[in-house]
Design a protein around this motif. Structure first.
Motif: not given
Ligand SMILES: [Zn+2]
Lengths: 203, 162
Positions: B97, B136, B124-133
């Motif tokens: 990531s 986190v 936040l929405e854009q960020l979470s779209a790119n975030v992988e497990a």
């Protein structure tokens, strides 16, 4: 507290429930210093033996200093928690009793009663009315003595706690307070002079 | 002989022996003043000895055991290795990531104004779209390792017991 929670959450077991039961019989024969060394290595059984061995004397040293049963109980509890928490600081070449008694007198002196705060609860004899004359007089004498003890200096209260609460010899008191034997005798001599004067003035 | 005041105190406590005790007794027999002092001292000693001796209740040991449960067992070494391992796992998990993380500091990304709630929502929405497990997991592992190091450092820095 929070560290304990974190560590426990990480699966470190600090407390063996089986250790809370009766201590291993052989441990009861060991010297205080050996037990302290075992506790330094994490042996909770050794700690249980030390609690068993010292709870009554620590309780009574605290009682002589604070003059209150419940408070003495709290202080004794605090002393043993401190012993467990700080056992790494005990130097095995020294005597364990002098270390634990010093923790006890310092802890007790921090919560020491103020003069004139001696309450009726301190009396051995329950205060029923009317008391037989002889009992009433003894209760009154005990109250006077507690009041006199409360007016001693912190050092003198500590001395009285060690001498009459733990029944230590002059030599043991000297080792605990880390002063020469002659000094202990002088301090005790003065403390008792003060007590006799106070008691005579009172009666 | 002078009045042996200090010896009388020790005699009254039963702590005087040998020649000194014999001499003090000899003086006592002849000196009414010392007899009176000795009587007072013996009575004081008796009164102090007669103060109640408390018996510990089982509640005392129980309370102590309850309280030490929350404390580190003596002799337990801090788990620096465990903290290090968690930290390394966290870093590894963060690797895939890396681009997302670096993107946070990219000049092309413009953070919304502080009071712009809808702007933050979109961000936040854009960020979470790119975030992988793995991101986190990685961040959590690094955080846990840091907390562990701080906790262990604090528990080893104990004040001198008094
Ligand atoms: Zn005389």
């Amino acid at each position: 507290m929070i560290f304990g929670v974190i560590s426990t959450a990480l699966g470190r077991s600090y407390f063996d429930p089986e250790a809370a039961g009766s201590p291993v019989p052989q441990q009861a024969e060991l010297s205080d210093e050996t037990l302290a060394r075992r506790l330094q290595g994490g042996d909770v059984d050794a700690f249980n033996v030390l609690v068993e061995r010292y709870q009554q004397v620590i309780l009574n040293v605290a009682y002589r200093i604070v003059g209150d049963r419940d408070e003495a109980q709290d202080i004794a509890q605090e002393v043993f928690v401190k012993v467990y928490q700080h056992i790494a600081q005990f130097k095995p070449e020294r005597r364990f009793f002098s270390w634990i008694y010093r923790i006890a007198i310092n802890t007790a002196l921090q919560t020491r009663r103020k003069p004139q705060m001696t309450s009726l609860e301190n009396l051995t004899l329950s205060v029923q009315t009317p008391l037989p004359d002889e009992l009433a007089e003894r209760a009154e004498q005990e109250r006077e003595l507690w009041t006199a003890l409360a007016t001693l200096s912190p050092r003198e209260q500590a001395l009285m706690g060690l001498r009459y609460g733990a029944d230590l010899s002059y030599e043991e008191i000297a080792a605990t307070m880390d002063v020469p034997l002659g000094t202990v005798k002088t301090w005790l001599f003065r403390a008792k002079q003060r007590l006799t004067t106070l008691l005579e003035r009172g009666s | 002989m002078q009045h042996p005041e200090r010896e009388l105190y020790e005699l009254a406590e039963g702590e005087l022996t040998g020649n000194v005790a014999a001499e003090t007794y000899a003086h006592l027999r002849t000196c009414p003043a010392c007899q009176a002092t000795f009587e007072r001292l013996t009575s004081l000693h008796a009164r102090l000895t007669a103060l109640p001796q408390l018996q510990p209740s089982p509640a005392l040991a129980q309370a102590v055991h309850l309280r030490i449960r929350a404390l580190p067992r003596p002799g337990a070494r801090p788990h620096w290795r465990v903290a290090g391992l968690i930290f390394a796992v966290g870093l590894l998990a963060l690797l895939p990531s890396l681009d997302v993380l670096l993107g946070l500091f990219d000049d092309s990304v413009h953070l919304p104004a502080f009071t712009d709630w809808s702007g933050w929502f979109v961000w936040l929405e854009q960020l979470s779209a790119n975030v992988e497990a793995t991101l986190v997991v990685g961040l959590c592992a690094v955080a846990v390792a840091c907390i562990l190091v701080v906790a262990q450092t604090l528990t080893t820095l104990q004040p001198q017991v008094r």
